[in-house]
Enzyme design. Structure first.
Site, PDB file in Angstrom:
ATOM      1  CB  CYS A 197     -29.048  -4.764  15.304  1.00 51.80           C
ATOM      2  SG  CYS A 197     -28.990  -3.632  16.705  1.00 51.80           S
ATOM      3  CB  CYS A 224      -0.889   0.046   1.241  1.00 57.54           C
ATOM      4  SG  CYS A 224      -1.821  -1.453   1.604  1.00 57.54           S
ATOM      5  CB  CYS A 274      -6.539  -0.967  -3.241  1.00 57.26           C
ATOM      6  SG  CYS A 274      -5.791   0.588  -3.737  1.00 57.26           S
TER       7      CYS A 274
END
Lengths: 148, 259
Positions: B220, B75, B113
């Site tokens: 949830c 990166c 990426c």
């Protein structure tokens, strides 16, 4: 009915499993009440109390509080259950349990005896009401005893 | 340009402003879940040496400089120092992807990426590596305000709002019924938060691990006895986007700690 057909009916009824059926028992609404017991029999208040305080079955104490000194951490999203049996008739309590949405479309109170019109239900719960007719009658019988 | 930007913000706001049903929390009444943490949990988040999510951030920092894929690139070789190049990025995700003509979240951006530039396999959702990179990139926005003002995302924000306000599951409650209408009350032992995603990925004490916003949303949904959306599904990203729009202006806390 042939023996084979009778066996088919028997298997179909067993396949419902866990006391649930994909078909709900019919009930009649009069005003703001379901006046007649879903099962045709009165519920058992003592069993109803254990359902109300069971946080994975009745779920009530997640939102409500009530006269349960042994239960810690009761919710406050909904009214206290004390006096429910004075505020409402048995038939009114039954409709509140069966289909609270009919009384208030925006309520957070689940409809405990409804399987239609639900959205994105997890596979394990599809076609099943939150409580069986018998369990609802037990809860109604218990709520009717909350008179102060 | 600035005026155009402000105009487009107004367009976004007008298009998404509340339909009938639950009312939006007034902007000045919004609060991060952090405000309601106990003193110990606040201290745990505040101090990097005691924040258990710091380990993930450190893992992410190591991965940032590690070559990956057949392109053999890290990166850092394209993006340089993350403290500069990634500052503010997490605060504006999910962001519009021209290729997908819709929103993608930070995890999807990282994986794009990887597949396009590093020629590497995408990382699995909730894998240690993806959480670590997300936490490291998120950390670079800590203290910055959440920004959602891209007019190209208006319809996706609106779709997210629909998901947020629809009843789901056997319990048949919407997100909004708890987090817009009943925040601050007690759901048994748990305080109902407003549900602003200010600190993701978070270290959740209940999980004993780092986890993503999508994982939290699934918790949830399972509680509602609903079938959760798949990781990376359009619905998941639209909900993330709506929640970030709803939290616009609140401060990024990544990596957060929650009960």
């Amino acid at each position: 009915m042939t023996a084979r057909a009778a066996m088919g009916v028997l298997l179909a009824s067993l396949a419902g499993g866990a006391g649930y059926a994909d078909e709900l028992l019919p009930y009649r609404i009069e005003g703001n009440a379901v006046p007649v017991s879903l099962t045709g029999k009165p519920g058992d208040a003592a069993r109803g109390r254990t359902i109300v305080t069971n946080r994975t079955l009745g779920l009530c104490l997640l939102c409500h509080s009530g006269p349960f000194p042994e239960e810690r951490f009761q919710g406050n999203l909904a009214p206290d259950m004390r006096g429910a049996g004075t505020r409402w008739s048995t038939g009114e309590l039954r409709l509140r349990m069966v289909d609270s949405h009919r009384l208030n479309p925006d309520t957070i109170m689940p409809a405990y005896y409804m399987i239609d019109g639900l959205n994105l239900v997890a596979p394990a719960f599809r076609g099943k009401p939150l409580l069986t007719a018998e369990q609802i009658e037990d809860v109604v019988a218990f709520l009717a005893t909350l008179r102060d | 340009m600035k005026r155009f930007h402000a105009l487009m913000c107004a367009v976004v706001l007008a298009a998404v402003a509340g339909p009938a049903g639950s009312a939006d929390i007034p902007l000045d009444q919004r609060r991060s879940g952090y405000a309601d943490l106990g003193r110990d949990t606040k201290a745990m988040q505040d101090d990097d040496t005691s924040n258990p999510a710091s380990l993930g951030v450190q893992d992410g920092e190591a991965l940032w400089s590690q070559k990956a894929g057949t392109a053999g690139k890290a990166c850092a070789e394209c993006h340089g120092d993350a403290a500069a190049s990634m500052k503010g990025v997490a605060a504006r995700y999910p962001a519009f992807s021209p290729a997908r003509k819709g929103p993608i979240d930070l995890e999807q951006r990282i994986n794009l990426c990887r597949t396009e530039n590093q020629k590497a396999e995408p990382l699995a959702f909730e894998s240690r590596e993806l959480l670590a990179l997300t936490a490291y990139i998120g950390r670079q926005s800590r203290g910055m305000p959440i920004v959602q003002s891209d007019a190209r995302l208006t319809s996706a924000i609106d779709a997210g709002r629909k998901l947020f306000t629809q009843r789901i599951g056997q319990i048949s409650l919407s997100c909004a019924q708890c987090h817009d209408d009943n925040w601050g009350k007690q759901l048994a032992s748990s305080l109902v938060p407003q549900g602003h995603p200010t600190g993701y990925p978070i270290y959740r004490l209940e999980w004993q691990s780092l986890g993503s916003l999508q994982r939290r949303l699934r918790n949830c949904m399972i509680g509602m006895r609903a079938e959760p959306y798949a990781y990376g599904a359009p619905e998941s990203v639209e909900l993330e986007l709506y929640l970030m729009w709803r939290a616009r202006g609140l401060t990024v806390e990544t990596p957060g700690v929650r009960p």
